[in-house]
Design an enzyme around this catalytic site. Structure first.
Site, PDB file in Angstrom:
ATOM      1  N   GLY A  19      34.329  31.702  43.333  1.00  0.00           N
ATOM      2  CA  GLY A  19      34.807  32.900  42.961  1.00  0.00           C
ATOM      3  C   GLY A  19      35.142  33.082  41.464  1.00  0.00           C
ATOM      4  N   SER A  39      33.422  35.569  39.548  1.00  0.00           N
ATOM      5  CA  SER A  39      32.943  36.706  39.051  1.00  0.00           C
ATOM      6  C   SER A  39      34.182  37.660  38.478  1.00  0.00           C
ATOM      7  CB  SER A  39      32.224  37.537  40.167  1.00  0.00           C
ATOM      8  OG  SER A  39      33.107  37.392  41.435  1.00  0.00           O
ATOM      9  N   ARG A  40      35.384  37.243  38.790  1.00  0.00           N
ATOM     10  CA  ARG A  40      36.644  38.312  38.446  1.00  0.00           C
ATOM     11  C   ARG A  40      37.636  37.227  38.072  1.00  0.00           C
ATOM     12  NH1 ARG A  40      38.648  41.257  41.902  1.00  0.00           N
ATOM     13  NH2 ARG A  40      37.423  40.619  43.766  1.00  0.00           N
ATOM     14  N   VAL A  85      31.858  32.273  50.387  1.00  0.00           N
ATOM     15  CA  VAL A  85      32.392  30.711  50.544  1.00  0.00           C
ATOM     16  C   VAL A  85      33.157  30.610  52.118  1.00  0.00           C
ATOM     17  CG1 VAL A  85      33.265  30.539  48.070  1.00  0.00           C
ATOM     18  CG2 VAL A  85      34.776  31.663  49.919  1.00  0.00           C
ATOM     19  N   ASN A 124      38.662  27.830  43.845  1.00  0.00           N
ATOM     20  CA  ASN A 124      39.449  29.163  43.174  1.00  0.00           C
ATOM     21  C   ASN A 124      39.336  30.381  43.984  1.00  0.00           C
ATOM     22  OD1 ASN A 124      40.332  31.052  40.974  1.00  0.00           O
ATOM     23  ND2 ASN A 124      38.404  31.879  41.278  1.00  0.00           N
ATOM     24  N   SER A 147      48.961  28.307  44.867  1.00  0.00           N
ATOM     25  CA  SER A 147      49.948  29.587  44.415  1.00  0.00           C
ATOM     26  C   SER A 147      51.463  28.948  44.718  1.00  0.00           C
ATOM     27  CB  SER A 147      49.803  30.837  45.251  1.00  0.00           C
ATOM     28  OG  SER A 147      50.652  31.762  45.079  1.00  0.00           O
ATOM     29  N   TYR A 179      48.891  34.291  53.479  1.00  0.00           N
ATOM     30  CA  TYR A 179      48.429  33.603  52.422  1.00  0.00           C
ATOM     31  C   TYR A 179      49.526  32.588  51.871  1.00  0.00           C
ATOM     32  CZ  TYR A 179      47.541  34.040  47.120  1.00  0.00           C
ATOM     33  OH  TYR A 179      47.430  33.534  45.590  1.00  0.00           O
ATOM     34  N   ALA A 194      50.665  30.400  53.888  1.00  0.00           N
ATOM     35  CA  ALA A 194      50.175  29.341  54.814  1.00  0.00           C
ATOM     36  C   ALA A 194      48.925  28.709  54.520  1.00  0.00           C
ATOM     37  CB  ALA A 194      49.856  29.843  56.332  1.00  0.00           C
ATOM     38  N   ILE A 212      49.706  36.424  38.002  1.00  0.00           N
ATOM     39  CA  ILE A 212      48.932  36.490  36.879  1.00  0.00           C
ATOM     40  C   ILE A 212      48.182  37.803  37.061  1.00  0.00           C
ATOM     41  CG2 ILE A 212      46.788  35.442  35.928  1.00  0.00           C
ATOM     42  CD1 ILE A 212      49.342  33.498  36.016  1.00  0.00           C
TER      43      ILE A 212
HETATM   44  P1  NAP Z   1      40.640  38.216  41.946  1.00  0.00           P
HETATM   45  O1  NAP Z   1      40.719  38.622  40.542  1.00  0.00           O
HETATM   46  O2  NAP Z   1      40.817  39.108  43.005  1.00  0.00           O
HETATM   47  O3  NAP Z   1      39.223  37.534  42.021  1.00  0.00           O
HETATM   48  C1  NAP Z   1      39.024  37.090  43.379  1.00  0.00           C
HETATM   49  C2  NAP Z   1      37.607  35.962  43.222  1.00  0.00           C
HETATM   50  O4  NAP Z   1      37.200  35.500  44.495  1.00  0.00           O
HETATM   51  C3  NAP Z   1      36.222  36.945  42.961  1.00  0.00           C
HETATM   52  O5  NAP Z   1      35.562  36.343  41.974  1.00  0.00           O
HETATM   53  C4  NAP Z   1      35.637  37.266  44.361  1.00  0.00           C
HETATM   54  O6  NAP Z   1      34.492  37.277  44.266  1.00  0.00           O
HETATM   55  C5  NAP Z   1      35.854  35.730  44.815  1.00  0.00           C
HETATM   56  N1  NAP Z   1      35.857  35.817  46.447  1.00  0.00           N
HETATM   57  C6  NAP Z   1      36.719  36.281  47.296  1.00  0.00           C
HETATM   58  N2  NAP Z   1      36.337  36.272  48.433  1.00  0.00           N
HETATM   59  C7  NAP Z   1      35.143  35.513  48.406  1.00  0.00           C
HETATM   60  C8  NAP Z   1      34.234  35.030  49.281  1.00  0.00           C
HETATM   61  N3  NAP Z   1      34.367  35.179  50.608  1.00  0.00           N
HETATM   62  N4  NAP Z   1      33.138  34.415  48.808  1.00  0.00           N
HETATM   63  C9  NAP Z   1      32.887  34.221  47.520  1.00  0.00           C
HETATM   64  N5  NAP Z   1      33.923  34.689  46.683  1.00  0.00           N
HETATM   65  C10 NAP Z   1      34.819  35.229  46.946  1.00  0.00           C
HETATM   66  O7  NAP Z   1      41.729  37.126  42.078  1.00  0.00           O
HETATM   67  P2  NAP Z   1      42.514  35.918  41.100  1.00  0.00           P
HETATM   68  O8  NAP Z   1      43.852  36.873  40.907  1.00  0.00           O
HETATM   69  O9  NAP Z   1      41.495  35.883  40.034  1.00  0.00           O
HETATM   70  O10 NAP Z   1      42.561  34.794  42.262  1.00  0.00           O
HETATM   71  C11 NAP Z   1      41.736  33.688  41.920  1.00  0.00           C
HETATM   72  C12 NAP Z   1      42.530  32.584  42.586  1.00  0.00           C
HETATM   73  O11 NAP Z   1      43.853  32.357  42.230  1.00  0.00           O
HETATM   74  C13 NAP Z   1      42.776  32.916  44.026  1.00  0.00           C
HETATM   75  O12 NAP Z   1      42.708  31.772  44.725  1.00  0.00           O
HETATM   76  C14 NAP Z   1      44.347  33.272  44.051  1.00  0.00           C
HETATM   77  O13 NAP Z   1      44.900  33.352  45.292  1.00  0.00           O
HETATM   78  C15 NAP Z   1      44.899  32.387  43.148  1.00  0.00           C
HETATM   79  N6  NAP Z   1      46.268  32.969  42.700  1.00  0.00           N
HETATM   80  C16 NAP Z   1      46.169  34.289  42.074  1.00  0.00           C
HETATM   81  C17 NAP Z   1      47.419  34.821  41.499  1.00  0.00           C
HETATM   82  C18 NAP Z   1      47.549  35.891  41.078  1.00  0.00           C
HETATM   83  O14 NAP Z   1      48.645  36.352  40.470  1.00  0.00           O
HETATM   84  N7  NAP Z   1      46.442  36.710  40.420  1.00  0.00           N
HETATM   85  C19 NAP Z   1      48.446  34.004  41.723  1.00  0.00           C
HETATM   86  C20 NAP Z   1      48.492  32.731  42.428  1.00  0.00           C
HETATM   87  C21 NAP Z   1      47.114  32.177  42.629  1.00  0.00           C
HETATM   88  P3  NAP Z   1      33.686  38.823  44.195  1.00  0.00           P
HETATM   89  O15 NAP Z   1      34.658  39.850  43.479  1.00  0.00           O
HETATM   90  O16 NAP Z   1      32.567  38.614  43.724  1.00  0.00           O
HETATM   91  O17 NAP Z   1      33.819  39.105  45.671  1.00  0.00           O
END
Ligand code: NAP
Length: 248
Positions: free
Chosen positions: A11, A13-14, A65, A91, A143, A156, A158, A189
């Site tokens: 993951g 890409s973003r 994934v 991630n 998280s 989430y 769990a 974040i």
């Molecule tokens: P995000 O901006 O929504 O990005 C999610 C990433 O995961 C994207 O690159 C997406 O790829 C990829 N992804 C999702 N489903 C996928 C799949 N089935 N196969 C391959 N790639 C997949 O999220 P983020 O905030 O950066 O979160 C990243 C991690 O940090 C996650 O595990 C999230 O639970 C954790 N986290 C985030 C926060 C927060 O506040 N943001 C807090 C705690 C933990 P595509 O766009 O290419 O589909």
């Protein structure tokens, strides 16, 4: 800090994943990352970083994934391409927030399969390779929701609590082979993932954070890269909270 290391980020890409990819390149690694829907962003990131760091490689790999077979193939191909994989960052993640009474089985399964199932799918084809290499570092993104719980996030929380248990158990199993397994637990974040929250909820959340602000992706990436590096050579089985002092 990561000169010569070969790193795989799921993951990338973003959001947080992109920041980890950028930071790992900056620290000298060759980096491959997976994406699913964000093809344009992924291709742009890989070509920008390959151009900026011409002696290193940055590869984008389209791979769901949740698809064990696709992940196995991606990891195998990457091992032949890179010769080794020294670091894995699990991630990729999603949310499907809704109170449990209204949660469908699909919302439960979707989050569990993506957030926790993916950790199995990416780690399993790699772990024996790391044993063979007699070294490696795995960083799982969990998280604060796993630690404190959160309204509307039983699925989430769990999935992320499962990652903590996985991290501690796997670290105990593979430490003798010099493989370290740690997790980073971000608070709130500022990424697309928070896009579902309305302004009132965001204001409430900020009021519960000691530092009174959301985190940035660059609050997370340096710690992940540190844990991937040899500087963290005696750290394993740890869950590092990066949350600005949250008191949910
Ligand atoms: P995000 O901006 O929504 O990005 C999610 C990433 O995961 C994207 O690159 C997406 O790829 C990829 N992804 C999702 N489903 C996928 C799949 N089935 N196969 C391959 N790639 C997949 O999220 P983020 O905030 O950066 O979160 C990243 C991690 O940090 C996650 O595990 C999230 O639970 C954790 N986290 C985030 C926060 C927060 O506040 N943001 C807090 C705690 C933990 P595509 O766009 O290419 O589909």
């Amino acid at each position: 800090m990561l000169k010569g290391k070969k790193i795989l980020v799921t993951g990338g890409s973003r959001g947080i994943g992109t920041a980890i990819v950028r930071r790992a390149m900056q620290e000298g690694a060759d980096v491959a990352f997976t994406y699913l829907h964000s093809m344009d962003e992924a291709h742009l990131l890989a070509s920008e970083l390959s151009a900026s760091y011409s002696s290193q490689r940055c590869l984008s790999i389209e791979c769901d994934v949740t698809d064990m077979q696709a992940m196995e193939t991606a990891v195998k191909n990457l091992i032949s391409e890179f010769g080794a994989i020294d670091g894995l960052v699990n991630n990729a993640g999603i949310t499907r927030d809704v109170v449990f009474a209204r949660m469908s089985r699909a919302q439960w399964d979707g989050v569990l399969n993506t957030n926790l199932g993916s950790v199995y799918n990416a780690t399993k084809p790699l772990i024996l390779q790391m044993v063979k290499q007699r070294g490696g570092s795995i960083v799982n993104i969990t998280s604060v929701a796993a630690i404190y719980g959160n309204n509307g996030q039983t699925n989430y929380s769990a999935s992320k609590a499962g990652i903590i248990g996985f991290t501690k158990s796997l670290s105990a199993e593979v430490s003798p082979q010099n493989i370290r397994v740690n997790a980073v637990a971000p608070g709130y974040i500022n990424t697309d993932m928070l896009g579902v929250l309305d302004p009132d909820t965001l204001a409430y959340i900020k009021s519960r954070i000691s530092m009174r602000r959301l985190g940035n992706v660059d609050d997370i990436a340096p710690m992940v890269c540190f844990l991937l590096s040899d500087n963290a050579g005696y750290i394993t089985g740890q869950i590092i909270q990066i949350d600005g002092g949250i008191t949910l």
